[in-house]
Design a protein around this motif. Structure first.
Motif, PDB file in Angstrom:
ATOM      1  N   GLU A 339      51.835   9.429  84.948  1.00 56.34           N
ATOM      2  CA  GLU A 339      51.023  10.453  85.620  1.00 56.34           C
ATOM      3  C   GLU A 339      51.586  11.855  85.356  1.00 56.34           C
ATOM      4  O   GLU A 339      50.854  12.790  85.077  1.00 56.34           O
ATOM      5  N   ARG A 340      52.900  11.966  85.442  1.00 54.85           N
ATOM      6  CA  ARG A 340      53.532  13.277  85.213  1.00 54.85           C
ATOM      7  C   ARG A 340      53.350  13.719  83.759  1.00 54.85           C
ATOM      8  O   ARG A 340      53.145  14.905  83.475  1.00 54.85           O
ATOM      9  N   GLY A 341      53.461  12.746  82.854  1.00 56.09           N
ATOM     10  CA  GLY A 341      53.235  13.045  81.432  1.00 56.09           C
ATOM     11  C   GLY A 341      51.823  13.554  81.211  1.00 56.09           C
ATOM     12  O   GLY A 341      51.596  14.508  80.451  1.00 56.09           O
ATOM     13  N   LYS A 342      50.875  12.960  81.928  1.00 56.17           N
ATOM     14  CA  LYS A 342      49.472  13.364  81.786  1.00 56.17           C
ATOM     15  C   LYS A 342      49.247  14.778  82.319  1.00 56.17           C
ATOM     16  O   LYS A 342      48.445  15.537  81.779  1.00 56.17           O
ATOM     17  N   VAL A 343      49.985  15.125  83.382  1.00 58.82           N
ATOM     18  CA  VAL A 343      49.888  16.490  83.917  1.00 58.82           C
ATOM     19  C   VAL A 343      50.372  17.488  82.857  1.00 58.82           C
ATOM     20  O   VAL A 343      49.736  18.523  82.605  1.00 58.82           O
ATOM     21  N   ALA A 344      51.480  17.145  82.208  1.00 59.96           N
ATOM     22  CA  ALA A 344      52.027  18.032  81.168  1.00 59.96           C
ATOM     23  C   ALA A 344      51.053  18.158  80.004  1.00 59.96           C
ATOM     24  O   ALA A 344      50.817  19.262  79.487  1.00 59.96           O
ATOM     25  N   LEU A 345      50.469  17.027  79.630  1.00 57.38           N
ATOM     26  CA  LEU A 345      49.522  17.029  78.505  1.00 57.38           C
ATOM     27  C   LEU A 345      48.266  17.840  78.862  1.00 57.38           C
ATOM     28  O   LEU A 345      47.746  18.601  78.034  1.00 57.38           O
TER      29      LEU A 345
END
Lengths: 518, 72
Positions: A339-345
């Protein structure tokens, strides 16, 4: 675009890289270690003036030359692959990879064109001392040359000293020394070169044992074994020390790799080290074929906890803890990281769109937010997780890792005893009568290569799916080229490298057969 | 000046003599040269074009492609 990546392209690209890297690594460790053994032998020659040591030095130098000539430039192919098969990765890493490789290239060029020439052409033409200095410089220089590629590799395992620039989509180096002297890089370098020294010592003992078995070159073989056994013993003790340091870094920075190396599925306090284990064909989790059950294992209590955290009762996270999370131990779940990776992306995508639409103000605002420390530490840190579609993708091949790690460690320990025993037999002048030892010493040469390759399997397969730990998975790193092209070059390389290996072995065997007097 | 020339000549002759007196070295050099030729003139040219350099003209185009590719 990432979603449409053909997984067979990823697999073939990985297989091709593994093939070329592993073949390259057949030649490198002997170059790194044999130079030091030769330098020690030549030092004894210069100090004592005994011509026998001169003969010994020249012979091992000849074998070094064969290995060097066949192996030189095999690493260049890896650089070709970066540009063709791994273009997204190459761009993403930016100057982090370029700078160390450029230093390596310059260093290797000057080293090879000057001091190696003196080493081979300089006998009788330059003073003994100058020749000796050149030999030592070749030894030190070739090892320093290896430093830079290992620094680059260490950065992939633990990215430090960089800042991702959303405008260029590249990582930019902000602190060269943090990259070059990161504890992971220093430890990786020391562990890799010391293991290469052990391999070289085994090589010298094995070849010398062959002469003793044939009742040939007895003085030469005994003297060679003495140097190699002392050098091998000291470096094998050092390799254990650096390996221990490496394990601690892996436990801290790559806990999934560490858990897979030990087949630790469920974390525990006071975790035991599996000294010996065999996997069954059944899985502990039917959804993941990498999670094999143990058919049998012999475990030493508490050792793993101590190895990882210098605390006999420390908690070592298992694979399930790392996937599902463990609140009590403060371990974030893989889904949370995704989820955090998706926020960054998403932030990166929004920045891209704003720039595309010409909204400079918004683009600048998003860039500032993206680069803020809080965002970097809590979101961009998990950037690569955005590409993970199934948490099972985060688990490397456990049996392969477990066996490779235990083979490496087991063979390494065996070598320590081999060196002690070799020294004992030589000092007691019993080696020539001990045929079994001589045969074991000869067969230890392929074992040394096996251990060396197993070490790289642990390092590289263990960090899957990451090409850059937590930041870029392999599926996001490959170029969109045809799988057929990668397959073609895979087989082409298999033929080229096998031919080179056969050439090396044939020339090497002929020279060994001819002996030091030829 | 003369000394410098002599020193330079010495280095050149050092290499020439070294290469001339090679025996096994000749075979090894042949292998090295063949290998380098194959790597740079066959593999590099026909099988390993630099993907980003051959498909895009500028670094700006390359970064845009990577950004697009990473965020799609």
């Amino acid at each position: 675009m990432i979603e449409s990546v053909d997984m067979s392209l990823v697999d073939w690209s990985r297989a091709q890289f593994a093939l070329t890297a592993m073949y390259h690594w057949i030649f490198v460790p002997l170059t790194l270690g044999l130079t030091f053994i030769i330098a020690i032998m030549e030092t004894i020659y210069v100090k004592t003036g005994n011509p026998e040591w001169g003969k010994i030095t020249r012979f091992w130098m000849k074998l070094f030359g064969i290995n060097f000539a066949i192996g030189v430039a095999t690493g260049i192919i890896l650089e070709f692959e970066f540009g063709t098969n791994w273009s997204k990765y190459s761009w993403f890493v930016g100057d982090i990879f370029g700078a160390p490789l450029a230093i390596e290239g310059i260093m290797a060029f000057f080293l090879e064109s000057t001091f190696i020439a003196v080493m081979f052409f300089g006998w009788g033409k330059v003073s003994k001392k100058f020749h000796l200095v050149s030999t030592w410089l070749v030894a030190v220089g070739s090892n320093l040359s290896a430093l830079w590629i290992l620094v680059a590799n260490a950065w992939m395992q633990k990215p430090v000293g960089m800042q991702f620039n959303p405008e260029t989509a590249r990582n930019e180096m902000v602190n060269f020394w943090e990259v070059a002297l990161s504890p992971t890089a220093v430890n990786k370098f020391l562990h890799t070169i010391s293991s290469a020294y052990v391999l070289s010592a085994v090589f010298v003992i094995g070849v010398s044992a062959w002469y003793l078995l044939k009742n040939r070159e007895l003085v030469f073989a005994r003297k060679s074994i003495i140097v190699a056994a002392i050098f091998g013993f000291l470096t094998s003790v050092y390799t254990i020390g650096t390996g221990d340091g490496s394990a601690r870094h892996v436990a801290k920075d790559q806990p999934m790799k560490f858990a897979a190396m030990e087949g630790l599925y469920n974390g525990q306090e006071g975790a035991g080290l599996v000294a010996l284990g065999v996997f069954s064909s059944s899985e502990t989790d039917p959804k993941n074929e990498n999670l094999k059950d143990f058919a049998m294992k012999i475990e030493i209590p508490n050792i793993l906890s101590y190895m990882a955290f210098m605390d006999w009762n420390a908690f070592v996270p298992g694979i399930h803890d790392l996937i599902d999370g463990n609140e009590k131990q403060g371990i974030m779940s893989a889904n949370e990281k995704i989820e955090r990776g998706k926020v960054a992306l998403a932030k990166l995508k929004a920045f891209k769109e704003a720039r595309k639409s010409g909204d400079k103000e918004l683009a600048e605002k998003l860039k500032t937010e993206f680069l803020a420390k809080n965002f970097q530490d809590n979101y961009f840190k998990y950037f690569g997780y955005a590409y993970i579609t199934d948490t099972n993708q985060l688990i490397p091949n456990v049996p392969l890792l477990f066996y490779s790690f235990h083979i490496m460690v087991g063979i390494g320990m065996f070598f320590m005893f081999l060196f002690i025993y070799a020294l004992y037999l030589i000092i007691r002048k019993k080696a020539i009568k001990h045929k079994l030892f001589l045969r074991v010493a000869i067969w230890s040469i392929p074992l040394a290569y096996l251990a060396s390759q197993a070490g790289w399997i642990v390092a590289e397969v263990g960090r899957q799916p990451w090409v850059i730990q937590d930041l870029m998975p392999t599926m996001a790193a490959v170029s969109h080229i045809s799988t057929g092209a990668v397959q073609t070059t895979f087989w082409l390389f298999t033929i080229i490298f096998t031919t080179l290996l056969i050439a090396e072995l044939r020339i090497m065997f002929r020279q060994i057969k001819n002996g030091p007097n030829s | 000046m003369t000394n410098k020339k002599n020193w330079f000549q010495k280095v050149v002759y050092f290499y020439i003599d070294g290469f001339k007196s090679m025996k096994l070295g000749r075979t090894l050099w042949l292998i090295i040269l063949l290998k380098l030729f194959f790597m740079f003139f066959v593999l590099r040219m026909f099988f390993f074009p630099n993907y980003l350099k051959s498909n895009f003209k500028t670094d700006k185009e390359r970064s845009e492609y990577i950004l697009e590719s990473l965020t799609k």
